[in-house]
Write a protein that holds these residues in place. Structure first.
Motif, PDB file in Angstrom:
ATOM      1  N   LEU A   1      -2.509  -2.427  -0.587  1.00  0.00           N
ATOM      2  CA  LEU A   1      -4.202  -1.594  -1.175  1.00  0.00           C
ATOM      3  C   LEU A   1      -4.236  -0.842  -2.134  1.00  0.00           C
ATOM      4  CD1 LEU A   1      -6.059  -0.779   2.862  1.00  0.00           C
ATOM      5  CD2 LEU A   1      -6.249  -2.566   1.717  1.00  0.00           C
ATOM      6  N   ALA A   2      -2.939   0.101  -2.012  1.00  0.00           N
ATOM      7  CA  ALA A   2      -2.943   0.767  -3.293  1.00  0.00           C
ATOM      8  C   ALA A   2      -2.599   0.258  -4.830  1.00  0.00           C
ATOM      9  CB  ALA A   2      -2.231   2.026  -2.988  1.00  0.00           C
TER      10      ALA A   2
ATOM     11  N   GLU B 227       2.513  -3.050 -15.656  1.00  0.00           N
ATOM     12  CA  GLU B 227       2.540  -4.208 -16.000  1.00  0.00           C
ATOM     13  C   GLU B 227       3.610  -4.298 -14.843  1.00  0.00           C
ATOM     14  OE1 GLU B 227       6.825  -6.498 -18.077  1.00  0.00           O
ATOM     15  OE2 GLU B 227       5.888  -4.700 -19.095  1.00  0.00           O
ATOM     16  N   ALA B 228       3.640  -3.031 -14.109  1.00  0.00           N
ATOM     17  CA  ALA B 228       4.259  -2.979 -12.592  1.00  0.00           C
ATOM     18  C   ALA B 228       2.988  -3.864 -11.656  1.00  0.00           C
ATOM     19  CB  ALA B 228       5.248  -2.104 -12.009  1.00  0.00           C
ATOM     20  N   PHE B 229       2.003  -3.230 -11.641  1.00  0.00           N
ATOM     21  CA  PHE B 229       1.177  -3.549 -11.084  1.00  0.00           C
ATOM     22  C   PHE B 229       0.670  -4.899 -11.050  1.00  0.00           C
ATOM     23  CE2 PHE B 229      -0.859   0.362 -11.700  1.00  0.00           C
ATOM     24  CZ  PHE B 229       0.649   1.179 -10.517  1.00  0.00           C
ATOM     25  N   ASP B 230       0.560  -5.671 -12.111  1.00  0.00           N
ATOM     26  CA  ASP B 230       0.240  -6.823 -12.781  1.00  0.00           C
ATOM     27  C   ASP B 230       1.328  -8.209 -12.089  1.00  0.00           C
ATOM     28  OD1 ASP B 230      -1.840  -6.520 -13.829  1.00  0.00           O
ATOM     29  OD2 ASP B 230      -1.211  -6.712 -15.898  1.00  0.00           O
TER      30      ASP B 230
ATOM     31  N   HIS C  76      -5.050  -2.133  -9.818  1.00  0.00           N
ATOM     32  CA  HIS C  76      -5.226  -3.398 -10.348  1.00  0.00           C
ATOM     33  C   HIS C  76      -6.089  -3.562 -11.065  1.00  0.00           C
ATOM     34  CE1 HIS C  76      -4.456  -7.326 -12.186  1.00  0.00           C
ATOM     35  NE2 HIS C  76      -5.180  -7.949 -11.172  1.00  0.00           N
ATOM     36  N   VAL C  77      -7.495  -3.392 -10.177  1.00  0.00           N
ATOM     37  CA  VAL C  77      -9.140  -3.359 -10.726  1.00  0.00           C
ATOM     38  C   VAL C  77     -10.421  -2.389 -11.200  1.00  0.00           C
ATOM     39  CG1 VAL C  77      -9.609  -5.473  -8.575  1.00  0.00           C
ATOM     40  CG2 VAL C  77      -9.758  -3.272  -8.232  1.00  0.00           C
ATOM     41  N   ALA C  78      -8.579  -1.234 -10.497  1.00  0.00           N
ATOM     42  CA  ALA C  78      -9.409  -0.337 -11.301  1.00  0.00           C
ATOM     43  C   ALA C  78      -9.826  -0.081 -12.801  1.00  0.00           C
ATOM     44  CB  ALA C  78      -8.704   1.664 -10.671  1.00  0.00           C
TER      45      ALA C  78
END
Length: 236
Positions: free
Chosen positions: A43-44, A62-65, A49-51
């Motif tokens: 969820l985080a 880059e880590a989120f992607d 990612h969308v925030a």
């Protein structure tokens, strides 16, 4: 010795984790903790990612992607697909050299033929569903509005379209050799529903490609057509 009413040492029904022995309780608690942490982490990651751009996304974007793509990619079309707004038909005609001279055939709606071939079929052919449509998308995506190729894929898509069209036209039984072919698209807007006051023109809009002289590479196997000339000519 245990009597008939003596409770067993196994887990009690309806007691949940509390009904397990101590080792099983520890394992269950660890498993739930791991799943809970993974769910919170997912969820985080999705939230970040969308925030909107922020300090965390600038430093660790880059880590989120890497976590999101490709398994958890956000594709809103899955939940709110864009409705079909246009019908695109691919048509073709040919210059045929026969015993009575040279003539130009009528336009053949190849897309309509594909639609008729799959209508009512329980197991429709993948070729009839997708080959022509994907080939036309390939061509238009690799050419400019003036029908000029914008890269190496342009030449490849043109050869692909030639072969598909020649395969279809060779089955028409024109009674001669096909010397040239021309392709066009007919784009028709989907009309407004009966309950709508919206005014939409359903007249087809055409995009005609140049005439293409047929080459030996364009001919389907077993067509029996003789040597063909090479080159292309401008649209009429």
């Amino acid at each position: 010795m245990r009597g008939p009413d003596t409770p067993s040492a196994g887990p009690r029904e309806g007691a949940g984790i509390a009904g397990l022995s101590l080792p099983y309780q520890v394992v269950a608690a660890l498993a739930l903790s791991v799943f809970g942490l993974l769910a919170c982490g997912q969820l985080a990651m999705v939230f970040l990612h969308v925030a909107p751009s922020n300090t965390l996304t600038k430093q660790h974007g880059e880590a989120f992607d890497d976590w999101i793509y490709p398994e958890f990619e956000q594709n809103w079309k899955l939940f709110a697909p864009n409705p079909l707004q246009q019908n695109v038909a691919v048509e073709a005609r040919a210059d045929v050299e026969g015993a009575d001279g040279r003539r130009t055939t009528r336009w053949v709606n190849l897309s309509r033929e594909d639609g008729e071939a799959i209508r009512g079929s329980l197991l429709p052919s993948h070729v009839h569903q997708n080959e022509l449509r994907r080939a036309w998308d390939f061509y238009t995506g690799s050419h400019t509005e003036e029908n000029r190729p914008n890269g190496l894929r342009g030449e490849l898509s043109e050869r692909y379209m030639r072969r598909i069209v020649m395969l279809r036209l060779s089955q028409q039984g024109y009674g001669g050799s096909i010397e040239r072919i021309q392709i066009r698209s007919a784009v028709t807007a989907v009309g407004a529903p009966a309950w709508s006051d919206e005014k939409i023109s359903t007249e087809p809009v055409y995009r005609a490609l140049p005439w293409w002289n047929v080459t030996d590479d364009d001919l389907p196997e077993g067509s029996g057509q003789g040597q063909a000339s090479v080159g292309t000519e401008g649209a009429e």
